[in-house]
Design a protein around this motif. Structure first.
Motif, PDB file in Angstrom:
ATOM      1  N   CYS A  15       0.845  -1.184   0.000  1.00  0.00           N
ATOM      2  CA  CYS A  15       0.000   0.000   0.000  1.00  0.00           C
ATOM      3  C   CYS A  15       0.886   1.241   0.000  1.00  0.00           C
ATOM      4  CB  CYS A  15      -0.889   0.032   1.238  1.00  0.00           C
ATOM      5  SG  CYS A  15      -2.522  -0.672   0.955  1.00  0.00           S
ATOM      6  N   GLY A  16       0.479   2.275  -0.768  1.00  0.00           N
ATOM      7  CA  GLY A  16       1.224   3.523  -0.798  1.00  0.00           C
ATOM      8  C   GLY A  16       0.313   4.693  -0.512  1.00  0.00           C
ATOM      9  N   GLN A  17       0.879   5.761   0.045  1.00  0.00           N
ATOM     10  CA  GLN A  17       0.095   6.954   0.344  1.00  0.00           C
ATOM     11  C   GLN A  17      -0.179   7.733  -0.932  1.00  0.00           C
ATOM     12  OE1 GLN A  17       2.065   9.829   2.809  1.00  0.00           O
ATOM     13  NE2 GLN A  17       0.263  11.124   3.024  1.00  0.00           N
ATOM     14  N   LEU A  18      -1.436   8.072  -1.171  1.00  0.00           N
ATOM     15  CA  LEU A  18      -1.814   8.873  -2.330  1.00  0.00           C
ATOM     16  C   LEU A  18      -1.621  10.350  -2.041  1.00  0.00           C
ATOM     17  CD1 LEU A  18      -5.058   7.111  -3.572  1.00  0.00           C
ATOM     18  CD2 LEU A  18      -2.902   7.284  -4.799  1.00  0.00           C
ATOM     19  N   LEU A  19      -1.224  11.085  -3.071  1.00  0.00           N
ATOM     20  CA  LEU A  19      -0.964  12.505  -2.922  1.00  0.00           C
ATOM     21  C   LEU A  19      -1.383  13.214  -4.199  1.00  0.00           C
ATOM     22  CD1 LEU A  19       0.430  14.712  -1.141  1.00  0.00           C
ATOM     23  CD2 LEU A  19       2.515  14.228  -2.424  1.00  0.00           C
ATOM     24  N   ALA A  20      -2.136  14.286  -4.076  1.00  0.00           N
ATOM     25  CA  ALA A  20      -2.534  15.070  -5.243  1.00  0.00           C
ATOM     26  C   ALA A  20      -1.505  16.163  -5.475  1.00  0.00           C
ATOM     27  CB  ALA A  20      -3.910  15.681  -5.025  1.00  0.00           C
ATOM     28  N   ILE A  21      -0.881  16.164  -6.647  1.00  0.00           N
ATOM     29  CA  ILE A  21       0.144  17.161  -6.947  1.00  0.00           C
ATOM     30  C   ILE A  21      -0.395  18.173  -7.966  1.00  0.00           C
ATOM     31  CG2 ILE A  21       2.015  15.540  -6.493  1.00  0.00           C
ATOM     32  CD1 ILE A  21       2.432  15.419  -9.573  1.00  0.00           C
ATOM     33  N   GLY A  22       0.238  19.333  -7.976  1.00  0.00           N
ATOM     34  CA  GLY A  22      -0.079  20.363  -8.949  1.00  0.00           C
ATOM     35  C   GLY A  22       1.137  20.678  -9.792  1.00  0.00           C
TER      36      GLY A  22
ATOM     37  N   VAL B 202      -0.719  10.785  -7.342  1.00  0.00           N
ATOM     38  CA  VAL B 202       0.494   9.968  -7.454  1.00  0.00           C
ATOM     39  C   VAL B 202       0.762   9.356  -6.088  1.00  0.00           C
ATOM     40  CG1 VAL B 202       1.471  11.427  -9.267  1.00  0.00           C
ATOM     41  CG2 VAL B 202       2.033  11.882  -6.875  1.00  0.00           C
ATOM     42  N   PHE B 203       1.769   8.488  -6.020  1.00  0.00           N
ATOM     43  CA  PHE B 203       2.212   7.971  -4.734  1.00  0.00           C
ATOM     44  C   PHE B 203       3.276   8.906  -4.170  1.00  0.00           C
ATOM     45  CE2 PHE B 203       0.762   3.880  -6.615  1.00  0.00           C
ATOM     46  CZ  PHE B 203      -0.210   3.598  -5.664  1.00  0.00           C
ATOM     47  N   ALA B 204       3.186   9.185  -2.890  1.00  0.00           N
ATOM     48  CA  ALA B 204       4.168  10.028  -2.235  1.00  0.00           C
ATOM     49  C   ALA B 204       5.534   9.348  -2.253  1.00  0.00           C
ATOM     50  CB  ALA B 204       3.739  10.324  -0.800  1.00  0.00           C
ATOM     51  N   GLY B 205       6.583  10.179  -2.196  1.00  0.00           N
ATOM     52  CA  GLY B 205       7.939   9.651  -2.168  1.00  0.00           C
ATOM     53  C   GLY B 205       8.761  10.090  -3.371  1.00  0.00           C
ATOM     54  N   ALA B 206       9.909   9.454  -3.527  1.00  0.00           N
ATOM     55  CA  ALA B 206      10.836   9.821  -4.597  1.00  0.00           C
ATOM     56  C   ALA B 206      10.336   9.328  -5.945  1.00  0.00           C
ATOM     57  CB  ALA B 206      12.222   9.261  -4.304  1.00  0.00           C
ATOM     58  N   GLY B 207      10.601  10.098  -6.976  1.00  0.00           N
ATOM     59  CA  GLY B 207      10.225   9.723  -8.330  1.00  0.00           C
ATOM     60  C   GLY B 207      10.804  10.717  -9.314  1.00  0.00           C
ATOM     61  N   SER B 208      10.307  10.712 -10.531  1.00  0.00           N
ATOM     62  CA  SER B 208      10.768  11.671 -11.528  1.00  0.00           C
ATOM     63  C   SER B 208       9.610  12.031 -12.451  1.00  0.00           C
ATOM     64  CB  SER B 208      11.940  11.109 -12.340  1.00  0.00           C
ATOM     65  OG  SER B 208      11.553   9.964 -13.066  1.00  0.00           O
ATOM     66  N   VAL B 209       9.718  13.229 -13.030  1.00  0.00           N
ATOM     67  CA  VAL B 209       8.680  13.769 -13.896  1.00  0.00           C
ATOM     68  C   VAL B 209       9.337  14.300 -15.171  1.00  0.00           C
ATOM     69  CG1 VAL B 209       6.783  15.419 -14.088  1.00  0.00           C
ATOM     70  CG2 VAL B 209       7.374  14.472 -11.859  1.00  0.00           C
ATOM     71  N   GLN B 210       8.671  14.095 -16.295  1.00  0.00           N
ATOM     72  CA  GLN B 210       9.109  14.686 -17.553  1.00  0.00           C
ATOM     73  C   GLN B 210       8.015  15.631 -18.037  1.00  0.00           C
ATOM     74  OE1 GLN B 210       9.136  12.761 -21.720  1.00  0.00           O
ATOM     75  NE2 GLN B 210      11.263  12.525 -21.036  1.00  0.00           N
ATOM     76  N   VAL B 211       8.415  16.864 -18.402  1.00  0.00           N
ATOM     77  CA  VAL B 211       7.473  17.864 -18.889  1.00  0.00           C
ATOM     78  C   VAL B 211       7.862  18.259 -20.306  1.00  0.00           C
ATOM     79  CG1 VAL B 211       6.579  20.196 -18.560  1.00  0.00           C
ATOM     80  CG2 VAL B 211       6.973  18.728 -16.578  1.00  0.00           C
TER      81      VAL B 211
ATOM     82  N   LEU C 147       8.022  13.839  -3.554  1.00  0.00           N
ATOM     83  CA  LEU C 147       6.700  14.392  -3.324  1.00  0.00           C
ATOM     84  C   LEU C 147       6.193  14.022  -1.929  1.00  0.00           C
ATOM     85  CD1 LEU C 147       5.263  13.506  -6.823  1.00  0.00           C
ATOM     86  CD2 LEU C 147       6.016  15.758  -6.036  1.00  0.00           C
ATOM     87  N   GLN C 148       5.789  15.053  -1.193  1.00  0.00           N
ATOM     88  CA  GLN C 148       5.256  14.901   0.149  1.00  0.00           C
ATOM     89  C   GLN C 148       4.106  15.878   0.321  1.00  0.00           C
ATOM     90  OE1 GLN C 148       6.343  12.508   2.060  1.00  0.00           O
ATOM     91  NE2 GLN C 148       8.140  11.974   0.815  1.00  0.00           N
ATOM     92  N   PRO C 149       3.258  15.708   1.356  1.00  0.00           N
ATOM     93  CA  PRO C 149       2.169  16.659   1.565  1.00  0.00           C
ATOM     94  C   PRO C 149       2.638  18.104   1.638  1.00  0.00           C
ATOM     95  CG  PRO C 149       1.826  14.721   2.916  1.00  0.00           C
ATOM     96  CD  PRO C 149       3.184  14.563   2.286  1.00  0.00           C
ATOM     97  N   SER C 150       3.867  18.324   2.122  1.00  0.00           N
ATOM     98  CA  SER C 150       4.407  19.681   2.209  1.00  0.00           C
ATOM     99  C   SER C 150       5.151  20.082   0.939  1.00  0.00           C
ATOM    100  CB  SER C 150       5.355  19.785   3.414  1.00  0.00           C
ATOM    101  OG  SER C 150       6.437  18.867   3.268  1.00  0.00           O
ATOM    102  N   ASN C 151       5.261  19.172  -0.022  1.00  0.00           N
ATOM    103  CA  ASN C 151       5.985  19.461  -1.262  1.00  0.00           C
ATOM    104  C   ASN C 151       5.235  18.807  -2.419  1.00  0.00           C
ATOM    105  OD1 ASN C 151       8.031  20.265  -3.059  1.00  0.00           O
ATOM    106  ND2 ASN C 151       9.085  18.297  -2.817  1.00  0.00           N
ATOM    107  N   ARG C 152       4.119  19.437  -2.803  1.00  0.00           N
ATOM    108  CA  ARG C 152       3.236  18.812  -3.785  1.00  0.00           C
ATOM    109  C   ARG C 152       3.046  19.654  -5.044  1.00  0.00           C
ATOM    110  NH1 ARG C 152      -2.740  18.659  -1.480  1.00  0.00           N
ATOM    111  NH2 ARG C 152      -1.748  17.547   0.234  1.00  0.00           N
ATOM    112  N   TYR C 153       3.699  20.822  -5.098  1.00  0.00           N
ATOM    113  CA  TYR C 153       3.506  21.721  -6.238  1.00  0.00           C
ATOM    114  C   TYR C 153       4.802  21.863  -7.024  1.00  0.00           C
ATOM    115  CZ  TYR C 153       2.882  26.096  -8.811  1.00  0.00           C
ATOM    116  OH  TYR C 153       2.836  27.041  -9.793  1.00  0.00           O
ATOM    117  N   LEU C 154       4.746  21.612  -8.338  1.00  0.00           N
ATOM    118  CA  LEU C 154       5.913  21.717  -9.211  1.00  0.00           C
ATOM    119  C   LEU C 154       5.717  22.900 -10.156  1.00  0.00           C
ATOM    120  CD1 LEU C 154       6.238  17.938 -10.185  1.00  0.00           C
ATOM    121  CD2 LEU C 154       7.268  19.124  -8.242  1.00  0.00           C
TER     122      LEU C 154
END
Length: 415
Positions: A74-81, A129-138, A152-159
């Motif tokens: 199970c992983g924690q879900l997090l909504a990112i912007g 997404v799932f919280a934690g380390a990852g990577s994004v391509q834009v 990505l964490q609840p305190s770090n959810r905006y890119l």
């Protein structure tokens, strides 16, 4: 022992791991047990997948966990912007797309990752997404592709992504964390000559003599070149950065217009957006309370022969004691992009500084000289530059020379 009483002994053990019951029945499936009654890590996928839930408030009665098929946990879900902007003009690139590393075949429009402020610390929308380390391509048409690691964490959810135009220009991009609130890029041209071999005559906005930190210094690019701040004003297309140095290309075509510019200055790191358009942290109201930590960008357009030193300075606010830092705190990174002056730009280097302390960081220098294109491109960290208006008998080469060290105040020749 008291008469008439039966006593029993109980034993307890602590299991330091997530078990199926950490997720709701709806999210991850119910737990199963073996013949001894022990819980078995036996999830039943795929009941909930990433991207299927909207962001919810803290008081909503739904599970904030979901099944992770990669490792059957199970992983924690997090909504990112995510917002994507032009690194030069600051224009929103609403047509941009993004790809998450754990699902590389799913290309999504950036409007799928829009957060909407509800009240302090609570947002609707976003992309799950799932919280934690990852990577994004834009990606965005006409711009270089951005690839970056995230935690990505609840305190770090905006890119807040700043995309570089794929226009063949040489650029320097500075990024850092929450502190200090303001770092500054400097470009110091030395021994730059026009095509007639005479010293370049630098001017700032509207043909004025360049403003420097101290009287008698040679010109350089920094935040103080324009009294109203460093932005890209739409006097024509493309826009003209207010903080720039330009010089006539004597001996060359008039269309060859050398310009060194601080395109975008960022001085609000670590400061939450306030949701209005009148403050230093102005931003759309739907992002109120989030921290953007944008990039600072320098463009070296149509360089003339000579040397161009690049520095980073920890800003020393003379006006505000509270904002004075006089030193580097959070890690910083400087990315170097070499352009051919026409349409091709490549990422050539990244220098980082991660130790607190120091006020000036000497990133390195560009050297521009005449050299045959094929010979130039064979050199390390080099690229032939042939911008429109270059004399037919001139072939320029731009080479990057990294340094990556702290230094003393460099604007008096101490480099």
């Amino acid at each position: 022992m008291m008469p008439g009483r039966d006593f029993k002994t109980f034993a307890y053990s602590i299991v330091d791991k997530m078990i199926p019951n950490s997720c709701s029945q709806a999210s991850c499936g119910g737990p199963t047990v073996d013949v001894s009654g022990n819980l078995i890590n036996d999830f039943q996928p795929p009941l909930v997948t990433r991207g299927q839930l909207d962001a919810v408030g803290a008081d909503a009665a739904v599970s904030m966990f979901a099944y992770r098929p990669l490792d059957s946990t199970c992983g924690q879900l997090l909504a990112i912007g995510i917002t994507v902007r032009d690194a030069v003009t600051n224009v929103d690139l609403t047509y941009a797309t993004f790809v998450m590393a754990d699902n590389p075949n799913e290309v999504l429009p950036v409007d799928r990752a829009q957060l909407s402020y509800q009240y302090a610390g609570n947002y609707l929308g976003g992309y799950q997404v799932f919280a934690g380390a990852g990577s994004v391509q834009v990606r965005a048409g006409g711009y270089l592709t951005n690839n970056f690691a995230v935690n990505l964490q609840p305190s770090n959810r905006y890119l807040q992504v700043f995309a570089l135009p794929s226009d063949g220009q040489t650029r320097v991009v500075l990024t850092w964390g929450n502190e200090p609130y303001d770092l500054d890029l400097y470009v110091v041209p030395v021994n730059v000559v026009s095509f007639d071999k005479k010293a370049a005559k630098w001017k700032q906005m509207f043909g004025q003599e360049p403003t420097t930190d101290q009287e008698g210094q040679d010109p350089y690019v920094y935040w103080g070149l324009y009294k109203d701040g460093c932005t890209c004003e739409p006097y024509n297309i493309p826009c003209i950065p207010t903080c720039h140095l330009s010089a006539p290309s004597m001996g060359g075509d008039s269309t060859y217009a050398p310009r060194l510019s601080l395109d975008r200055e960022d001085l609000t790191h670590g400061m939450p957006f306030v949701g209005d358009q009148r403050s230093p942290t102005a931003h759309a109201s739907n992002l109120k309370g989030l921290v953007g930590n944008g990039a600072e960008t320098v463009t070296l357009r149509n360089m003339l022969p000579g040397t161009y030193h690049i520095y980073v300075n920890a800003y020393d606010s003379q006006e505000s004691v509270e904002l004075r830092t006089q030193m580097f705190i959070d890690p910083l990174a400087v990315d170097i992009y070499l352009g051919d002056g026409q349409s091709n730009t490549v990422h050539i280097d990244r220098l980082q500084h991660s130790t607190p302390g120091g006020e000036w960081f000497y990133v390195g220098f560009f050297e521009v000289f005449e050299r045959d294109a094929s010979m130039c491109n064979a050199l390390p960290m080099s690229k032939a530059q042939r911008a429109p208006g270059t004399p037919l008998d001139v072939s320029l080469c731009v080479t990057w020379n990294p340094t990556g060290r702290l230094t003393e105040y460099p604007l008096n020749g101490n480099i």
